[in-house]
Design an enzyme around this catalytic site. Structure first.
Site, PDB file in Angstrom:
ATOM      1  N   HIS A  13       0.841  -1.203   0.000  1.00 50.28           N
ATOM      2  CA  HIS A  13       0.000   0.000   0.000  1.00 50.28           C
ATOM      3  C   HIS A  13       0.877   1.254   0.000  1.00 50.28           C
ATOM      4  O   HIS A  13       1.239   1.780   1.048  1.00 50.28           O
ATOM      5  CB  HIS A  13      -0.913  -0.017   1.234  1.00 50.28           C
ATOM      6  CG  HIS A  13      -2.016   0.995   1.173  1.00 50.28           C
ATOM      7  ND1 HIS A  13      -3.277   0.762   1.656  1.00 50.28           N
ATOM      8  CD2 HIS A  13      -2.063   2.257   0.684  1.00 50.28           C
ATOM      9  CE1 HIS A  13      -4.040   1.826   1.466  1.00 50.28           C
ATOM     10  NE2 HIS A  13      -3.313   2.756   0.885  1.00 50.28           N
ATOM     11  N   HIS A  33       1.651   5.150  -2.229  1.00 55.02           N
ATOM     12  CA  HIS A  33       1.222   6.136  -3.220  1.00 55.02           C
ATOM     13  C   HIS A  33       2.472   6.744  -3.841  1.00 55.02           C
ATOM     14  O   HIS A  33       3.249   7.388  -3.136  1.00 55.02           O
ATOM     15  CB  HIS A  33       0.368   7.219  -2.549  1.00 55.02           C
ATOM     16  CG  HIS A  33      -0.866   6.658  -1.891  1.00 55.02           C
ATOM     17  ND1 HIS A  33      -2.068   6.522  -2.556  1.00 55.02           N
ATOM     18  CD2 HIS A  33      -1.082   6.171  -0.650  1.00 55.02           C
ATOM     19  CE1 HIS A  33      -2.964   5.985  -1.737  1.00 55.02           C
ATOM     20  NE2 HIS A  33      -2.391   5.763  -0.575  1.00 55.02           N
ATOM     21  N   ASN A  40      -4.769   6.283  -7.068  1.00 55.87           N
ATOM     22  CA  ASN A  40      -5.328   7.643  -6.950  1.00 55.87           C
ATOM     23  C   ASN A  40      -4.338   8.708  -7.455  1.00 55.87           C
ATOM     24  O   ASN A  40      -3.984   9.639  -6.753  1.00 55.87           O
ATOM     25  CB  ASN A  40      -5.776   7.944  -5.511  1.00 55.87           C
ATOM     26  CG  ASN A  40      -4.641   7.890  -4.518  1.00 55.87           C
ATOM     27  OD1 ASN A  40      -3.630   7.245  -4.755  1.00 55.87           O
ATOM     28  ND2 ASN A  40      -4.801   8.569  -3.395  1.00 55.87           N
ATOM     29  N   ASP A  70      -8.698   3.321  -3.456  1.00 61.88           N
ATOM     30  CA  ASP A  70      -8.105   3.860  -2.225  1.00 61.88           C
ATOM     31  C   ASP A  70      -8.039   5.388  -2.214  1.00 61.88           C
ATOM     32  O   ASP A  70      -7.735   6.029  -3.204  1.00 61.88           O
ATOM     33  CB  ASP A  70      -6.702   3.304  -2.014  1.00 61.88           C
ATOM     34  CG  ASP A  70      -6.165   3.727  -0.663  1.00 61.88           C
ATOM     35  OD1 ASP A  70      -6.860   3.511   0.336  1.00 61.88           O
ATOM     36  OD2 ASP A  70      -5.072   4.312  -0.614  1.00 61.88           O
ATOM     37  N   HIS A  73     -10.567   0.561   0.825  1.00 60.22           N
ATOM     38  CA  HIS A  73     -10.533   1.730   1.721  1.00 60.22           C
ATOM     39  C   HIS A  73     -11.946   1.873   2.281  1.00 60.22           C
ATOM     40  O   HIS A  73     -12.881   2.192   1.546  1.00 60.22           O
ATOM     41  CB  HIS A  73     -10.120   2.969   0.916  1.00 60.22           C
ATOM     42  CG  HIS A  73     -10.225   4.272   1.665  1.00 60.22           C
ATOM     43  ND1 HIS A  73      -9.120   5.022   1.996  1.00 60.22           N
ATOM     44  CD2 HIS A  73     -11.287   4.961   2.129  1.00 60.22           C
ATOM     45  CE1 HIS A  73      -9.508   6.121   2.636  1.00 60.22           C
ATOM     46  NE2 HIS A  73     -10.820   6.108   2.723  1.00 60.22           N
ATOM     47  N   HIS A  92      -5.536  -0.375   5.820  1.00 60.46           N
ATOM     48  CA  HIS A  92      -5.285   0.495   6.997  1.00 60.46           C
ATOM     49  C   HIS A  92      -6.317   0.414   8.133  1.00 60.46           C
ATOM     50  O   HIS A  92      -7.030   1.381   8.406  1.00 60.46           O
ATOM     51  CB  HIS A  92      -5.063   1.947   6.571  1.00 60.46           C
ATOM     52  CG  HIS A  92      -5.936   2.467   5.458  1.00 60.46           C
ATOM     53  ND1 HIS A  92      -7.293   2.465   5.525  1.00 60.46           N
ATOM     54  CD2 HIS A  92      -5.615   3.027   4.261  1.00 60.46           C
ATOM     55  CE1 HIS A  92      -7.777   3.003   4.422  1.00 60.46           C
ATOM     56  NE2 HIS A  92      -6.786   3.344   3.636  1.00 60.46           N
ATOM     57  N   ASN A 136      -5.626   9.530   7.309  1.00 60.31           N
ATOM     58  CA  ASN A 136      -6.960   8.956   7.150  1.00 60.31           C
ATOM     59  C   ASN A 136      -6.882   7.465   6.834  1.00 60.31           C
ATOM     60  O   ASN A 136      -6.266   7.104   5.842  1.00 60.31           O
ATOM     61  CB  ASN A 136      -7.707   9.665   6.014  1.00 60.31           C
ATOM     62  CG  ASN A 136      -9.166   9.270   5.962  1.00 60.31           C
ATOM     63  OD1 ASN A 136      -9.727   8.827   6.951  1.00 60.31           O
ATOM     64  ND2 ASN A 136      -9.773   9.403   4.801  1.00 60.31           N
ATOM     65  N   ASP A 158       1.180   2.610   3.808  1.00 61.57           N
ATOM     66  CA  ASP A 158       0.297   3.680   3.314  1.00 61.57           C
ATOM     67  C   ASP A 158       1.108   4.964   3.083  1.00 61.57           C
ATOM     68  O   ASP A 158       0.694   6.072   3.443  1.00 61.57           O
ATOM     69  CB  ASP A 158      -0.883   3.930   4.262  1.00 61.57           C
ATOM     70  CG  ASP A 158      -2.000   4.743   3.597  1.00 61.57           C
ATOM     71  OD1 ASP A 158      -1.875   5.054   2.394  1.00 61.57           O
ATOM     72  OD2 ASP A 158      -2.989   5.077   4.277  1.00 61.57           O
ATOM     73  N   HIS A 170       3.374  14.195   0.587  1.00 65.69           N
ATOM     74  CA  HIS A 170       2.868  15.548   0.318  1.00 65.69           C
ATOM     75  C   HIS A 170       4.014  16.525   0.525  1.00 65.69           C
ATOM     76  O   HIS A 170       4.844  16.329   1.414  1.00 65.69           O
ATOM     77  CB  HIS A 170       1.714  15.900   1.271  1.00 65.69           C
ATOM     78  CG  HIS A 170       0.469  15.113   1.020  1.00 65.69           C
ATOM     79  ND1 HIS A 170      -0.307  15.272  -0.111  1.00 65.69           N
ATOM     80  CD2 HIS A 170      -0.124  14.136   1.736  1.00 65.69           C
ATOM     81  CE1 HIS A 170      -1.328  14.436  -0.060  1.00 65.69           C
ATOM     82  NE2 HIS A 170      -1.243  13.725   1.041  1.00 65.69           N
TER      83      HIS A 170
HETATM   84 ZN    ZN Z   1      -6.940   4.507   2.025  1.00 65.71          ZN
END
Ligand code: ZN
Length: 428
Positions: free
Chosen positions: A60, A62, A94, A152, A179, A232, A278, A305, A309
């Protein structure tokens, strides 16, 4: 090229192995293991005092490419994965545009082949644009390498659509990574709803927003006879729902992230936006429940996760900051500190959650040191002491609540398909 990793404590839960052994790699595969292996033409790597495991898998993360290359790219994310000890990561869809079609996955595949020094496996979106309206073409995405589907970042609000997605995933032979969040119940909150949110004056996200959606989606997965993986898991009630479903024989698996067993919502009292995650950081009671679920197998997987940013995005009021924190480079270290040094799990149990279980859930050939398997190997220095600093992070973004943490235990070496990618903590 042949490599021989000598004298490490080899832990491979898939083979019930935990002893000091040598591992031989040849032509990208595991060629064998044994005591005092000798081979003339192999390059020898001394692993005395080290732990040698199947390559770790983070299912998981990003990576933000395409669309937000200012936050992370396949290149920088893969380097962060190496530093964290991961030979394989699953990147979530995403992105912008979302990974919702064979065409976009085909383009991403080219970037991965060019830039990634570890295995990067994409998850395709459940719905087009992740908008929750129309199903993406799962079969076509699988042909282009999707190993799972997930919306997700969002939950699929429409239950009928989710049921269809589960049925399609079943016939495509892949798992749905779910999610779980009822956005009406999470009610635009920014942290866990409870004593702390009231005390510090921030809007709360209820526990119900998570576990009630888990309950619904498990029921749908049961009806579809499909595999569902709950992403998560953060709170006690969610653990209880999953534990019961497993007992009832539903094909459900679950993951948690290190921040859910290392941090609580009290961290939000500093208004550090890197604690805005989150689902949110919960309470000490939830931390205890998550640890118990790791011990009894209710939670199968630890995943980071990893959600990069930029400083710019995070350096705003708590209410306005985006959710998420990076985790690839702290996941293993924080887990060793909390779970091994904290005497919650044994090493084999920990490695199971980082390698064998994610491989099984995703249907990968890796996650094992069995003869003939791809030679993905992680070498861990369990005694290495270090402090996580922004300067040492490979990730393009530095938004970690673990910056400044002193940890013991770190990945020192990494082989991907029999090729050394990191040795002595240096990326090659
Ligand atoms: Zn998520």
């Amino acid at each position: 090229m042949k490599y021989l990793i000598k004298g490490g404590r080899v832990i491979d839960p898939s083979e019930n192995m935990d002893e000091v052994l040598d591992i031989l790699m040849s032509d990208g595969k595991i060629a064998g293991s044994g005591r005092s292996l000798q081979t003339k033409d192999a390059k020898v790597i001394d692993a005395g005092g080290m732990i040698v495991t199947p390559g770790l898998i983070d299912m998981h993360v990003h990576l933000r490419e395409p669309g937000r290359e200012d936050e992370e790219t396949v290149l920088t994310g893969a380097r962060a994965a190496v530093k964290g000890g991961f030979t394989t990561v699953v990147c979530m869809p995403n992105t912008d545009p979302a990974l919702d079609s064979a065409e976009i996955l085909a383009k991403l595949k080219i970037i991965i082949a060019k830039d990634a020094i570890v295995n990067v496996l994409p998850a395709g979106a459940i719905t087009i644009g992740r908008l929750g309206k129309e199903l993406a073409d799962i079969k076509e995405m699988v042909k282009e390498g999707a190993v799972a589907i997930s919306d997700d970042g969002s939950s699929v609000e429409d239950g009928e659509l989710m049921l269809k997605a589960l049925k399609n995933a079943k016939s495509a032979g892949i798992v749905v990574i779910d999610h779980c969040e009822d956005i009406v119940l999470s009610n635009k909150g920014v942290m866990n709803k409870g004593f702390m949110s009231t005390k510090i004056g921030l809007r709360g996200i209820s526990r119900e927003s998570e576990w009630i959606r888990i309950e619904r989606d498990i029921a749908l997965a049961e009806k579809a006879g499909a595999k569902i993986h709950i992403a998560h898991v953060s709170c006690k009630e969610s653990v209880n729902v999953i534990r019961k479903a497993k007992k009832d024989g539903v094909l459900v698996t679950a993951e948690t992230a290190p921040h859910y067993f290392a941090l609580t919502d009290e961290c939000c009292a500093t208004y550090d936006t890197n604690t805005k995650i989150n689902p949110p950081l919960r309470t000490a009671e939830d931390v205890a429940a998550v640890k118990e679920a790791l011990v009894d197998g209710t939670i199968d997987v630890i995943a980071s996760d990893h959600a990069p940013h930029t400083d710019c995005e995070k350096d705003v009021e708590f209410d306005l900051a985006p959710f998420g924190k990076i985790g690839l480079e702290s996941s293993l270290g924080v887990s060793i500190n909390e779970l091994i040094n904290g005497k919650v799990l044994t090493w084999p149990k920990l490695i199971e959650k980082f390698a064998a279980n994610p491989a099984r859930i995703l249907g990968l050939e890796t996650g094992t040191l069995k003869k003939g398997a791809p030679a993905d190997i992680t070498i861990i220095d369990p005694k290495k002491e270090y402090v996580i600093t922004k300067e040492t992070l490979e990730s393009k973004s530095k938004n970690s609540p673990f910056v400044g943490w002193r940890l013991t235990g770190k990945a020192a070496g990494l082989f991907v398909s029999g090729k050394p990618v990191m040795l002595n903590e240096k990326i090659l």
